[in-house]
Design an enzyme around this catalytic site. Sequence first.
Site, mmCIF file in Angstrom:
data_model
loop_
_atom_site.group_PDB
_atom_site.id
_atom_site.type_symbol
_atom_site.label_atom_id
_atom_site.label_comp_id
_atom_site.label_asym_id
_atom_site.label_seq_id
_atom_site.Cartn_x
_atom_site.Cartn_y
_atom_site.Cartn_z
ATOM 1 N N SER A 50 0.855 -1.197 0.000
ATOM 2 C CA SER A 50 0.000 0.000 0.000
ATOM 3 C C SER A 50 0.890 1.246 0.000
ATOM 4 C CB SER A 50 -0.878 -0.013 1.254
ATOM 5 O OG SER A 50 -0.029 0.103 2.399
ATOM 6 N N ASP A 83 -1.277 -1.613 -3.861
ATOM 7 C CA ASP A 83 -2.608 -1.771 -3.266
ATOM 8 C C ASP A 83 -3.182 -0.375 -3.008
ATOM 9 O OD1 ASP A 83 -4.748 -3.148 -2.136
ATOM 10 O OD2 ASP A 83 -3.803 -3.341 -0.167
ATOM 11 N N ASP A 105 -7.487 3.207 -7.068
ATOM 12 C CA ASP A 105 -8.745 3.171 -6.315
ATOM 13 C C ASP A 105 -9.429 4.526 -6.427
ATOM 14 O OD1 ASP A 105 -10.863 2.987 -4.659
ATOM 15 O OD2 ASP A 105 -9.741 2.484 -2.845
ATOM 16 N N GLU A 142 -11.644 -0.057 -8.850
ATOM 17 C CA GLU A 142 -12.669 -0.427 -7.849
ATOM 18 C C GLU A 142 -13.950 0.350 -8.110
ATOM 19 O OE1 GLU A 142 -11.514 -0.771 -3.724
ATOM 20 O OE2 GLU A 142 -13.382 0.160 -3.054
ATOM 21 N N GLY A 190 -9.476 -4.877 7.706
ATOM 22 C CA GLY A 190 -9.195 -4.893 9.140
ATOM 23 C C GLY A 190 -9.759 -6.105 9.856
ATOM 24 N N HIS A 223 -11.492 -7.772 -1.909
ATOM 25 C CA HIS A 223 -10.690 -7.154 -0.836
ATOM 26 C C HIS A 223 -11.247 -7.594 0.513
ATOM 27 C CE1 HIS A 223 -8.196 -3.919 -2.818
ATOM 28 N NE2 HIS A 223 -8.839 -4.463 -3.837
ATOM 29 N N GLY A 224 -10.522 -7.251 1.558
ATOM 30 C CA GLY A 224 -11.016 -7.525 2.911
ATOM 31 C C GLY A 224 -11.298 -8.991 3.141
ATOM 32 N N SER A 225 -10.411 -9.864 2.636
ATOM 33 C CA SER A 225 -10.711 -11.304 2.647
ATOM 34 C C SER A 225 -10.023 -12.082 3.760
ATOM 35 C CB SER A 225 -10.356 -11.916 1.290
ATOM 36 O OG SER A 225 -11.200 -11.378 0.303
#
Length: 342
Positions: A50, A83, A105, A142, A190, A223-225
């Site tokens: 990121s 990212d 993004d 995205e 998170g 994402h967020g997986s």
Amino acid sequence: MPLVSMRQLLDEASAKGYGVGAFNVNNMEQIQAIMEAARETRSPVIVQASRGARAYSQDRFLYHLMLAATEIYPEIPTVLHLDHGNSVETCKSAIEMGFTSVMMDGSLMPDGKTPSSFEYNVEATRTVVEMAHAKGVTVEGEIGCLGGIEDGHGAGLDGLSHLTDPDQAVEFVKLTGLDALAIAIGTSHGAYKFTKKPTGETLKMERLMEIHRRLPNVHLVMHGSSSVPQDLQDIINQYGGKLKPTWGVPVEEIQLGIRNGVRKVNVDTDNRLAITGAIRKVFSEKPEEFDPRSYLKPAREAMKKVVALRMTQFGQAGHAGDYAPISLTQMAERYAAEPVTV
Ligand code: 13P
């Protein structure tokens, strides 16, 4: 082999029907953990950083660590991906630095917090696609907004506030020509994703399937997986941590996504939990230790275990040797000859 484009890797994953984990890094130990897991499971892999990670590790350190990874693990097709690039400028600097894939993004404004308009998103993503494809570099965009905040990036909303609209997704792909599309189906960045185990109702899997039906040739990104496993939470709390009860995305839901067009699966939190638990354990059990290797080695090993398990669960294991790398120059020629069409 040199770093490869993400497009090649995702095309291959799509042809064979598996998903590829994209694991976040900030330092040498995390890169080593991922590469060791890739070797052990013979997996192609996406290593992603990121903006926060680039600032922490400094671009040149990060880049040269990744070059070292390609020298030491020549048999592993490896992508270096940005990212959540927040602006055209951030993507440009990543491409100049040697990233083989970038995420623009544009679902958020460059402040990384404010949801943007569709028009802004199209314009920013399209600009990055033109710039990146000229160099053979892959672009992820995205549409819709993920929940939570990661490295200061995110609207801080819950995962259900800005779900991806399938009509907009189709339009967005057509107008931008991107390679991979991150969609919002109820996940968030998170550790604190859900207050109870989510089901196909909590996560909008139907919507994912509809998007895949409408865009069968577009590589979808989840994402967020992180699954936020209970055992990793327990280790942290057993050794003095104070995590509140929480649930992540069940691996079965990710596997359902993979059967329906998801090719890139973003995981960061699970590795953070594994590292923190291992370090806390050493600090608690051996308070006399002060050699950083005494806790960084178990931390690296703990992360490697999580990554290797995910590689097996996502289906990428065993596929490292499947294909010959296509150079970025060849990818650029390919883009020039055949503009991406829906
Ligand atoms: P997690 O916080 O669930 O690991 O998600 C990471 C991510 O999506 C990185 O972009």
